[in-house]
Design an enzyme around this catalytic site. Structure first.
Site, PDB file in Angstrom:
ATOM      1  N   ARG A 171      -7.859  -1.192  20.845  1.00  0.00           N
ATOM      2  CA  ARG A 171      -9.424  -1.196  21.200  1.00  0.00           C
ATOM      3  C   ARG A 171     -10.074  -2.539  21.992  1.00  0.00           C
ATOM      4  O   ARG A 171     -10.664  -2.467  22.993  1.00  0.00           O
ATOM      5  CB  ARG A 171     -10.284  -0.783  19.933  1.00  0.00           C
ATOM      6  N   ASP A 200      -3.287   3.270  21.622  1.00  0.00           N
ATOM      7  CA  ASP A 200      -4.253   3.982  21.168  1.00  0.00           C
ATOM      8  C   ASP A 200      -4.939   4.889  22.461  1.00  0.00           C
ATOM      9  O   ASP A 200      -4.364   4.596  23.696  1.00  0.00           O
ATOM     10  CB  ASP A 200      -5.157   3.505  20.456  1.00  0.00           C
ATOM     11  N   HIS A 262      -3.735  10.168  19.093  1.00  0.00           N
ATOM     12  CA  HIS A 262      -4.110   8.709  19.729  1.00  0.00           C
ATOM     13  C   HIS A 262      -3.281   8.483  20.804  1.00  0.00           C
ATOM     14  O   HIS A 262      -2.853   7.061  21.181  1.00  0.00           O
ATOM     15  CB  HIS A 262      -4.041   7.789  18.458  1.00  0.00           C
ATOM     16  N   ASP A 325      -1.316   9.847  12.606  1.00  0.00           N
ATOM     17  CA  ASP A 325      -2.884  10.182  12.099  1.00  0.00           C
ATOM     18  C   ASP A 325      -3.720  10.878  13.149  1.00  0.00           C
ATOM     19  O   ASP A 325      -3.407  10.901  14.330  1.00  0.00           O
ATOM     20  CB  ASP A 325      -3.372   8.544  11.705  1.00  0.00           C
ATOM     21  N   GLU A 326      -4.596  11.539  12.444  1.00  0.00           N
ATOM     22  CA  GLU A 326      -5.845  12.417  13.221  1.00  0.00           C
ATOM     23  C   GLU A 326      -5.312  12.953  14.590  1.00  0.00           C
ATOM     24  O   GLU A 326      -5.927  12.763  15.415  1.00  0.00           O
ATOM     25  CB  GLU A 326      -6.651  11.232  13.411  1.00  0.00           C
ATOM     26  N   TRP A 399      -4.128   5.709   3.745  1.00  0.00           N
ATOM     27  CA  TRP A 399      -5.166   4.961   4.545  1.00  0.00           C
ATOM     28  C   TRP A 399      -6.568   5.406   3.958  1.00  0.00           C
ATOM     29  O   TRP A 399      -7.592   4.775   3.893  1.00  0.00           O
ATOM     30  CB  TRP A 399      -5.241   4.817   6.018  1.00  0.00           C
ATOM     31  N   TYR A 425     -10.244  -1.590   4.850  1.00  0.00           N
ATOM     32  CA  TYR A 425     -10.461  -1.566   6.185  1.00  0.00           C
ATOM     33  C   TYR A 425     -11.367  -2.706   6.379  1.00  0.00           C
ATOM     34  O   TYR A 425     -12.526  -2.619   6.048  1.00  0.00           O
ATOM     35  CB  TYR A 425     -11.118  -0.166   6.578  1.00  0.00           C
ATOM     36  N   TRP A 475      -9.456  -2.378  12.388  1.00  0.00           N
ATOM     37  CA  TRP A 475      -9.561  -1.466  13.674  1.00  0.00           C
ATOM     38  C   TRP A 475     -10.529  -2.537  14.539  1.00  0.00           C
ATOM     39  O   TRP A 475     -11.472  -2.705  13.949  1.00  0.00           O
ATOM     40  CB  TRP A 475      -9.846  -0.417  13.175  1.00  0.00           C
ATOM     41  N   GLU A 477     -12.430  -1.611  17.168  1.00  0.00           N
ATOM     42  CA  GLU A 477     -13.719  -1.337  18.147  1.00  0.00           C
ATOM     43  C   GLU A 477     -14.751  -2.078  18.167  1.00  0.00           C
ATOM     44  O   GLU A 477     -15.440  -2.260  19.306  1.00  0.00           O
ATOM     45  CB  GLU A 477     -14.277   0.144  17.660  1.00  0.00           C
TER      46      GLU A 477
HETATM   47  C1  ACM Z   1      -6.680   5.727  10.642  1.00  0.00           C
HETATM   48  O1  ACM Z   1      -7.712   5.071  10.275  1.00  0.00           O
HETATM   49  N1  ACM Z   1      -6.783   6.870  11.454  1.00  0.00           N
HETATM   50  C2  ACM Z   1      -5.135   5.284  10.159  1.00  0.00           C
END
Ligand code: ACM
Ligand code: ZN
Length: 609
Positions: A171, A200, A262, A325-326, A399, A425, A475, A477
């Site tokens: 990011r 990502d 991602h 993930d996601e 996570w 986090y 993270w 961002e």
């Molecule tokens: C995550 O926060 N998607 C690992």
């Protein structure tokens, strides 16, 4: 560099007035992470120019040089090697019983001995040794100071083998130099894993020889101002330099290549690897992305295998992180290739898992076979890789919370706890939103990280060995610069180090705060922009009062002393202490900030009254 000189000036200046050893933050023993066994004895060992470094058969010369060089750099003392172990020496000894990361230190008034079985153990002994000295030992310029080591006996080894920090470089990107600076701090804290989130939706940050399009098209993203960010990526030479530097600090760099979700930045130059075919643009800094790799397309697996082969050659780490993930599976539901694969695999929806979830499980298992079978590495992935079953060898990073980790450990998987729900986090604010920089939302206080318990209570005793450690995740961002990265990382990473290393019986929050004051001076000398809690409790709006006085009440998250002025002047460390209730009778400009034990101030808040 400029900041280094400011700090050097600050500490040189202070040291002219009050000797380093007498500073309040240098009193007592202040080791972080707290060792397993620490016995304080009578006396001190004074280091002088005639102190020798005693080696047997030249063993431990590399490690002894680390110690020698730092003492010379910070204090001007030049110690020499000797092979006899008489008085006035620092002995380096091998003790095969101390395990991979364990060490012992014994100090009396005649001798210091450092013992370990491995280079890593001796490296940790040396880190602890430095922490027995004044914080100014971290200076990069000789300072006038007495180097007296308190008499102690320390026997130490970590609670967990995996002690990590993840930095998202997708990011926002951080340079090799910015990462090396964090590695040098992590090593001081005995952290041993740096997980790099390299890819990502927003950007792909590593050069792959086979696919030059990845740096040409995938390492660039559009900003909200319609400018270009990038290309930002690491060359192979960058990675070699980083990995070698980390290796010298006994830190493994774990690369993460996101799959199958991602992954939008890859699809920009390779739209044929998606279900819908594109065309695509990388996401801006934020965004929710439905386009992912098409798992029904064998070229996707060929691409991943080619990339991971180059990645495995670059990173000596035992682990390779596959993301997982996601992954949004909307396109898989209607993609003819994905659905044809589901038919070939004879997948049927079950009460637990949709067909598409089982497709993800198939894809992850296929990658795991390649990573363990062909590359000889262990696969690690976010907790979603557990959905639909997983080979036992795969390691799971829990996570969202610790529940998935507990479930994985109960079924025999190794687990790393990186729990967002418990404050790990570090993209969450570490104070009230109104005084902190924009962040993920919600708070993660230093105390949350300190008090996090990686072992879930419900886990059966024979499964606890599968919780191999813990990791904080940043993270990026919101983290637009290296300075902000450090602001978010520290001091919470210091708390993480103790959570990962020290047994719960040995942890003590109040004592940690005392030791942290010393550690923060070390961070200053390394030029780290750590967070100091700001005064909270009053909003930064103009205060209007119509009676004859107004009462303002501030607090801060660590109960640090606060100082203030009302004449518009910038408060310094000698400004008046802020009372619990500040009663003001006159209109004024109030400036208020928090103060650490070394006299450093937080950012200043200004309120017009
Ligand atoms: C995550 O926060 N998607 C690992
Ligand atoms: Zn598809």
């Amino acid at each position: 560099m400029k900041r280094y000189f400011v700090y050097l000036f600050f500490y040189s200046f202070i040291s002219c007035h009050l000797s380093v050893e007498d500073k309040v933050y240098n009193s007592g023993i202040h080791i972080i992470p707290e060792p397993l066994q620490l016995e304080v004895r009578q006396g001190v060992f004074p280091i002088s120019n005639s102190t020798t470094l005693s080696l047997k058969n030249g063993d431990w010369e590399k490690e002894a040089s680390i110690l020698m060089n730092k003492l010379e750099e910070a204090s001007g003392y030049k110690l020499s090697f000797s092979d006899n172990s008489s008085n006035n020496c620092i002995r380096f000894k091998t003790n095969e019983n101390l395990g991979e990361e364990g060490y012992e230190i014994e100090v009396d008034d005649r001798q210091i001995s450092l013992s370990a079985a491995t280079e890593k153990g001796m490296f940790y002994a040396i880190q602890t040794f430095f922490q027995l000295l004044p914080a100014e030992i971290e200076s990069v310029k000789p300072l006038k100071m007495k180097l007296s080591v308190p008499a102690v006996k320390i026997a130490d080894h970590p609670r967990f083998s995996y002690r990590g920090v993840m930095i998202d470089v997708s990011r926002h990107f951080f340079t090799v130099e910015e990462l090396k600076k964090q590695i040098s701090v992590m090593a001081m804290l005995k952290l041993n894993r740096l997980h790099l989130h390299l890819t990502d939706n927003q950007g792909w940050r590593i050069a792959i020889d086979k696919y030059p399009q990845l740096v040409e098209y995938s390492a660039v993203q559009e900003t909200y101002n319609e400018e270009l960010y990038g290309p930002c990526y690491y060359t192979k030479e960058d990675i070699k330099e980083l990995v070698a530097y980390a290796g010298r600090h006994h830190i493994e760099v774990i690369p993460e290549i996101e799959f199958p979700g991602h992954s939008l930045s890859v699809l920009v130059p390779f739209p044929e690897l998606s279900c819908s075919g594109g065309p695509f643009k990388s996401e801006q800094v934020f965004g929710y992305e439905e386009n992912v790799f098409c798992v029904g397309n064998d070229s996707v697996f060929a691409f991943m295998e080619n990339v991971l082969t180059e990645i495995a050659e670059l990173f000596p780490a035992r682990y390779l992180h596959i993301g997982g993930d996601e992954c949004v599976k909307r396109y898989w539901q209607t993609c003819p290739r994905c659905q044809a694969l589901a038919q070939r695999l004879n997948l049927r929806p079950t009460p637990e898992h949709s067909v598409e979830e089982q497709l993800q499980s198939y894809a992850i298992k296929r990658m795991e076979r390649f990573i363990s079978g062909t590359l000889g590495k262990r696969m690690i992935g976010w907790e979603e890789i557990l959905e639909g079953g997983l080979p036992e060898d795969a390691t799971v990073m829990s996570w969202k919370g610790t529940e998935c980790g507990a479930k994985a450990a109960a079924t025999g998987h190794d687990v790393v706890m990186a729990s967002m729900a418990d404050g790990l986090y570090l993209c969450a604010a570490q104070g009230a939103d109104e005084v902190e920089p924009a962040a993920m939302g919600g708070q993660s206080y230093l105390k949350d990280v300190y008090e996090f318990e990686p072992l879930p209570k419900e886990l059966a005793p024979d499964k606890r060995k599968h919780v191999i450690g813990t990791q904080a995740c940043l993270w990026s961002e919101w983290t637009t610069s290296g300075e902000l990265l450090e602001y978010m990382l520290y001091p919470r990473t210091v708390a993480l180090a103790e959570t990962a290393w020290t047994t719960p019986e040995k942890k003590n929050w109040d004592d940690f705060l005392r030791r942290l004051e010393n550690m923060q001076v070390r961070l200053d000398l390394k030029g780290i922009n750590y967070h100091i809690p700001l005064p909270e409790g009053e909003l930064t709006t103009n205060k209007v009062f119509t009676g004859d006085s107004v009462v303002l009440e501030f607090k801060n998250s660590r109960s640090l002393p606060m100082v203030y002025t009302t004449d518009g002047a910038t408060p310094d460390m000698h400004a008046p202490s802020l009372p619990e209730r500040l009663v003001l009778h006159q209109p004024c400009t109030l400036k208020v900030c928090t103060k650490t034990a070394s006299g450093k101030l937080s950012p200043i808040r200004t309120i017009n009254v």
